[in-house]
Design an enzyme around this catalytic site. Structure first.
Site, short mmCIF file in Angstrom:
data_model
loop_
_atom_site.label_atom_id
_atom_site.label_comp_id
_atom_site.label_asym_id
_atom_site.label_seq_id
_atom_site.Cartn_x
_atom_site.Cartn_y
_atom_site.Cartn_z
N LEU A 101 -1.64 -2.79 4.02
CA LEU A 101 -2.21 -3.12 2.72
C LEU A 101 -2.06 -4.62 2.53
CD1 LEU A 101 -0.70 -0.33 0.41
CD2 LEU A 101 -2.96 -0.37 1.47
N ASP A 102 -3.05 -5.25 1.90
CA ASP A 102 -2.96 -6.67 1.61
C ASP A 102 -1.72 -6.95 0.76
OD1 ASP A 102 -5.36 -7.10 2.92
OD2 ASP A 102 -6.55 -6.96 1.09
N LYS A 103 -1.26 -8.17 0.81
CA LYS A 103 -0.09 -8.58 0.03
C LYS A 103 -0.23 -8.18 -1.43
CE LYS A 103 2.30 -12.74 -1.61
NZ LYS A 103 2.34 -14.24 -1.57
#
Length: 332
Positions: free
Chosen positions: A137-139
């Protein structure tokens, strides 16, 4: 050490291929690395060539060195753990937590936290005591993630994610707050994604003939419209997205491509910044201050790599998205 005797299925087969089929707890790439390191014996002879052909009745020994310590060091970082056993751990990832160490993020990542938390229960991924990341998952995206704790779990889960649920139970759904109204209650975005020709750090919809083009399919469903009572005039919408493929920034790029970028997306939604200027001052302040893309991994379903049980995990929307949705709901 693994000891096997080749059977009728092994005749003429490459040793790495046959071992991969008969040692499902290990990936073929891991087996090839062990063979090249001299960790394979066939009939008491050390073999270093993965493409060596087998005969029926060959005595095969694969030596498994003790996993070495991971290069990233463990760090005492709080994690919200939804489930854990000897094979895997399921995390509710918070906003702002980077998944894996990299340039500019050598410490303070989820991998650092998992190395510290799991300790000796990590039996080694590819011979290294580290957690096996099978999806990311993106930051600034929150929500459910599953991480493998051993080679077998990593191999099985990786295959499930690579299949994207076409032949198995894997299911991933996200909730997102996006700009604009939808003419239809549901739809599918089916494109090819690759590196943007204008900005190599970004992804974009590209021609299928582009060298790095990868097929990407997102199914979306309208959950709620915000703004005017007439949905066609809505200023924003809450949607559910289900991934049929798993490409980098897929939902963010796809929603921007069809004219509904995510609220707060500083990379793919900049063209819609003027939307906030049309809002009442109170709502404008909340939307302008929202610091990230409004995206949350809400549901994850997969088959347990050892038991075969179907595992289902859900994560409620985080406070910042609930506050954003609440603010939009007041706008009529």
């Amino acid at each position: 050490m693994i000891k096997l005797v080749s059977d009728d299925t092994a005749k003429g087969q490459r040793v790495d291929q046959w071992l991969a089929k008969n040692c499902p707890e290990m990936s073929r790439s891991r087996l090839q690395a062990l063979i090249r390191e001299g960790q394979l014996k066939i009939n008491q002879l050390v073999i270093r060539e993965p493409k060596t052909r087998l005969k029926i009745g060959d005595s095969i020994e694969v030596f498994l060195p003790e996993p070495v310590a991971a290069r990233p060091e463990g760090e005492a970082i709080d994690l919200e753990i939804l489930y854990e056993d000897d094979d895997l751990i399921v995390i509710n990832k918070p906003v702002g937590l980077v998944v894996h160490p990299g340039n500019g993020n050598e410490t303070g990542t989820m991998v650092n936290a998992l190395i510290y938390h799991c300790g000796s229960s990590l039996s080694g991924i590819g011979g290294v005591k580290r957690p096996g990341i099978v999806h990311r998952l993106d930051k600034d995206t929150s929500g459910v993630m599953v991480v493998a704790k051993n080679d077998h779990a990593h191999n099985v889960l990786s295959r499930q994610f690579a299949d994207h649920g076409r032949q198995g139970p894997l299911e991933r759904s996200y909730q997102a707050v996006v700009w604009g109204a939808f003419a239809q209650k549901a739809g599918v975005v089916d494109t090819y994604l690759g590196r943007s020709s204008r900005d190599r750090t970004k992804r974009s919809v590209v021609s299928p003939t582009q060298m790095d083009a990868r097929h990407a399919v997102t199914h979306y469903r309208l959950l709620e419209s915000f703004g005017e009572t007439n949905e066609k005039e809505a200023i924003a919408s809450l949607i559910e997205c289900r991934l049929e493929t798993g490409r980098t920034h897929q939902i963010r790029v796809h929603m921007a491509h069809i004219g509904h970028p995510l609220v707060g997306d500083q990379v793919y939604g900049n063209a819609f910044k003027t939307k906030a200027n049309m809002l009442p001052d109170d709502l404008k302040a909340i939307v302008s201050a929202f610091p990230r893309q409004a995206l949350h991994a809400a549901t994850l379903v997969f088959e347990h790599p050892s038991t075969g049980k179907i595992m289902r995990f859900t994560s409620s929307l985080p406070t910042d998205m609930l506050n954003l949705i609440g603010a939009f709901r007041k706008f009529r």
